[in-house]
Design an enzyme around this catalytic site. Sequence first.
Site, mmCIF file in Angstrom:
data_model
loop_
_atom_site.group_PDB
_atom_site.id
_atom_site.type_symbol
_atom_site.label_atom_id
_atom_site.label_comp_id
_atom_site.label_asym_id
_atom_site.label_seq_id
_atom_site.Cartn_x
_atom_site.Cartn_y
_atom_site.Cartn_z
ATOM 1 N N ASN A 1 43.297 30.329 37.176
ATOM 2 C CA ASN A 1 44.673 30.831 36.997
ATOM 3 C C ASN A 1 45.375 31.195 38.305
ATOM 4 O O ASN A 1 46.597 31.170 38.374
ATOM 5 C CB ASN A 1 44.721 31.978 35.979
ATOM 6 C CG ASN A 1 43.945 33.181 36.411
ATOM 7 O OD1 ASN A 1 43.120 33.119 37.311
ATOM 8 N ND2 ASN A 1 44.206 34.305 35.762
ATOM 9 N N CYS B 1 44.914 38.048 34.340
ATOM 10 C CA CYS B 1 44.052 39.111 33.811
ATOM 11 C C CYS B 1 44.804 40.431 33.679
ATOM 12 O O CYS B 1 44.383 41.294 32.921
ATOM 13 C CB CYS B 1 42.842 39.283 34.716
ATOM 14 S SG CYS B 1 43.335 39.564 36.417
ATOM 15 N N GLU C 1 35.271 40.778 38.914
ATOM 16 C CA GLU C 1 36.662 40.976 38.473
ATOM 17 C C GLU C 1 36.785 40.256 37.140
ATOM 18 O O GLU C 1 36.894 39.029 37.096
ATOM 19 C CB GLU C 1 37.632 40.384 39.497
ATOM 20 C CG GLU C 1 37.637 41.097 40.839
ATOM 21 C CD GLU C 1 38.237 42.491 40.789
ATOM 22 O OE1 GLU C 1 38.861 42.849 39.773
ATOM 23 O OE2 GLU C 1 38.064 43.229 41.763
ATOM 24 N N GLU D 1 38.942 44.687 45.124
ATOM 25 C CA GLU D 1 39.319 43.658 46.084
ATOM 26 C C GLU D 1 40.653 44.010 46.735
ATOM 27 O O GLU D 1 41.442 44.782 46.170
ATOM 28 C CB GLU D 1 39.412 42.295 45.380
ATOM 29 C CG GLU D 1 38.054 41.830 44.902
ATOM 30 C CD GLU D 1 38.031 40.376 44.459
ATOM 31 O OE1 GLU D 1 39.003 39.916 43.843
ATOM 32 O OE2 GLU D 1 37.016 39.706 44.723
HETATM 33 P P1 NAP Z 1 35.507 31.759 32.922
HETATM 34 O O1 NAP Z 1 35.277 30.788 31.841
HETATM 35 O O2 NAP Z 1 34.600 32.918 33.052
HETATM 36 O O3 NAP Z 1 35.521 30.876 34.272
HETATM 37 C C1 NAP Z 1 35.681 31.448 35.543
HETATM 38 C C2 NAP Z 1 34.780 30.714 36.537
HETATM 39 O O4 NAP Z 1 33.426 30.876 36.152
HETATM 40 C C3 NAP Z 1 35.029 29.201 36.597
HETATM 41 O O5 NAP Z 1 34.780 28.766 37.906
HETATM 42 C C4 NAP Z 1 33.973 28.670 35.646
HETATM 43 O O6 NAP Z 1 33.619 27.327 35.900
HETATM 44 C C5 NAP Z 1 32.829 29.609 35.995
HETATM 45 N N1 NAP Z 1 31.783 29.686 34.980
HETATM 46 C C6 NAP Z 1 31.903 29.609 33.643
HETATM 47 N N2 NAP Z 1 30.678 29.742 33.048
HETATM 48 C C7 NAP Z 1 29.782 29.893 34.063
HETATM 49 C C8 NAP Z 1 28.373 30.074 34.126
HETATM 50 N N3 NAP Z 1 27.609 30.134 33.029
HETATM 51 N N4 NAP Z 1 27.788 30.198 35.344
HETATM 52 C C9 NAP Z 1 28.527 30.143 36.464
HETATM 53 N N5 NAP Z 1 29.873 29.982 36.474
HETATM 54 C C10 NAP Z 1 30.491 29.868 35.288
HETATM 55 O O7 NAP Z 1 36.950 32.363 32.883
HETATM 56 P P2 NAP Z 1 38.282 31.639 32.421
HETATM 57 O O8 NAP Z 1 38.387 31.822 30.964
HETATM 58 O O9 NAP Z 1 38.407 30.294 32.975
HETATM 59 O O10 NAP Z 1 39.335 32.572 33.185
HETATM 60 C C11 NAP Z 1 40.063 33.519 32.546
HETATM 61 C C12 NAP Z 1 39.347 34.876 32.546
HETATM 62 O O11 NAP Z 1 39.288 35.349 33.888
HETATM 63 C C13 NAP Z 1 40.118 35.910 31.774
HETATM 64 O O12 NAP Z 1 39.228 36.697 31.019
HETATM 65 C C14 NAP Z 1 40.773 36.744 32.856
HETATM 66 O O13 NAP Z 1 41.085 38.055 32.456
HETATM 67 C C15 NAP Z 1 39.746 36.694 33.936
HETATM 68 N N6 NAP Z 1 40.364 36.958 35.243
HETATM 69 C C16 NAP Z 1 40.088 38.142 35.841
HETATM 70 C C17 NAP Z 1 40.681 38.450 37.053
HETATM 71 C C18 NAP Z 1 40.405 39.757 37.729
HETATM 72 O O14 NAP Z 1 40.726 39.874 38.920
HETATM 73 N N7 NAP Z 1 39.842 40.748 37.058
HETATM 74 C C19 NAP Z 1 41.546 37.540 37.664
HETATM 75 C C20 NAP Z 1 41.799 36.328 37.018
HETATM 76 C C21 NAP Z 1 41.188 36.053 35.796
HETATM 77 P P3 NAP Z 1 34.244 26.140 34.990
HETATM 78 O O15 NAP Z 1 35.677 26.101 35.302
HETATM 79 O O16 NAP Z 1 33.501 24.951 35.458
HETATM 80 O O17 NAP Z 1 33.959 26.500 33.566
#
Ligand code: NAP
Length: 405
Positions: free
Chosen positions: A75, A210, A176, A385
């Site tokens: 994102n 997020c 995060e 961060e």
């Molecule tokens: P996600 O599925 O957890 O993916 C994030 C990253 O983790 C991607 O690079 C993904 O790779 C990787 N990933 C997924 N499963 C993994 C595993 N088993 N082992 C290692 N890496 C893995 O998150 P998303 O749904 O794409 O992103 C949205 C989420 O991020 C929301 O919940 C949002 O709130 C959170 N977010 C938090 C922040 C913060 O600063 N707190 C900022 C932005 C977003 P792939 O793309 O290859 O699946």
Amino acid sequence: MMENKEELARIITAENGKPLKEAQGEIVYSASFLEWFAEEARRIYGDVIPASAKDRRVLVLKQPVGVAAVITPWNFPSAMITRKVGAALAAGCTVVVKPAEDTPLSALALGELANQAGIPAGVYNVVPCSRQQTAAVGEVLCTDPLVSKISFTGSTATGKILLKHAAGTVKRVSMELGGHAPFIVFDNANVDRAVAGALASKYRNSGQTCVCTNRFLVQKGIHDEFVEKFAKAIEKELHVGNGFDAKTTQGPLINEKAVEKVEKHIKDAVSQGASIVTGGKRHSLGKNFFEPTLLSNVTTKMLCTQEETFGPLAPVIKFETEAEAVAIANAANVGLAGYFYSQDPAQIWRVAEQLEVGMVGVNEGIISSVECPFGGVKESGLGREGSKYGIDEYLEIKYVCLGGL
Ligand code: NAP
């Protein structure tokens, strides 16, 4: 390869669909972390502590933790990398970045810029991989003894998997994770400012950040006016379309799964009595485009008030008392950002202190910036961060006792 920030912004719009203007903003935000941490590198002070024994001197040194593995979401394909990598490099760590499968190009573009800037080979490394390989690559990064630090931004579910992996070698971790931000509007709020804040907080990046508001809590006396003005603002100011069109404010959602989640939350809410004030369905542009949606008559029994939607859906719950609003806001297992609008100074202190989140916006809907500590409490994560605190995530404290003096 990349001659200016405009090119980097175009890469972001091409790979995740966000409007070009937002992508340009992300590039400025992204660069701000490199500038900030380049300056912070000069302020990694140690310490001299007065010793209790006469023949001793006590020193504190700060040293880089070692190799940092950085796993980032789609994102903010550039800023989520520099927020970590800027701090890591400034602390003296090398990094291995695993970007999201949907957005590898920004990570690779940053690699090219690192080369152009003279960062030595092997200091900034990128490992893009297909989604089929993600779990295996993540496991290697989190278990390899050569890696000392994991910094992850993404969902809470993935964060928990990585924490388990990292436990085997007791790595330093920064997490995060997901949010479920409440946005409370009290009767005494300036309603027009609250509507402007709501629009910015909810619909930035089509609701896919997020810290985007996930549920609106609006006090009884101001409720109807707020809902009416919010709906008008959505209809007038938001334009769904191709991110490269100048008038677009709302690009597509990242993929079909994201659209299905928004649809599921709306269907569930409507089946339990919520009303669609505006939007409510896929946009006529088709594919992953969705109409900015506002729901009223929402209750805490509905799915959209229990988990992160991560899309352009604004559900409004009506409440009567401050205590009720705070209780609803805090009834979540995550706590990243929270917002409220009030003009009563005593209420502002009370509610800011009571909200169980890492970041609070008071009469503001957009609060992220490089100098402020970003991070959450509860299952929203570990560590902070940006800001003067961010560099500590990549530093070890070493105590040195000089004896026999
Ligand atoms: P996600 O599925 O957890 O993916 C994030 C990253 O983790 C991607 O690079 C993904 O790779 C990787 N990933 C997924 N499963 C993994 C595993 N088993 N082992 C290692 N890496 C893995 O998150 P998303 O749904 O794409 O992103 C949205 C989420 O991020 C929301 O919940 C949002 O709130 C959170 N977010 C938090 C922040 C913060 O600063 N707190 C900022 C932005 C977003 P792939 O793309 O290859 O699946």
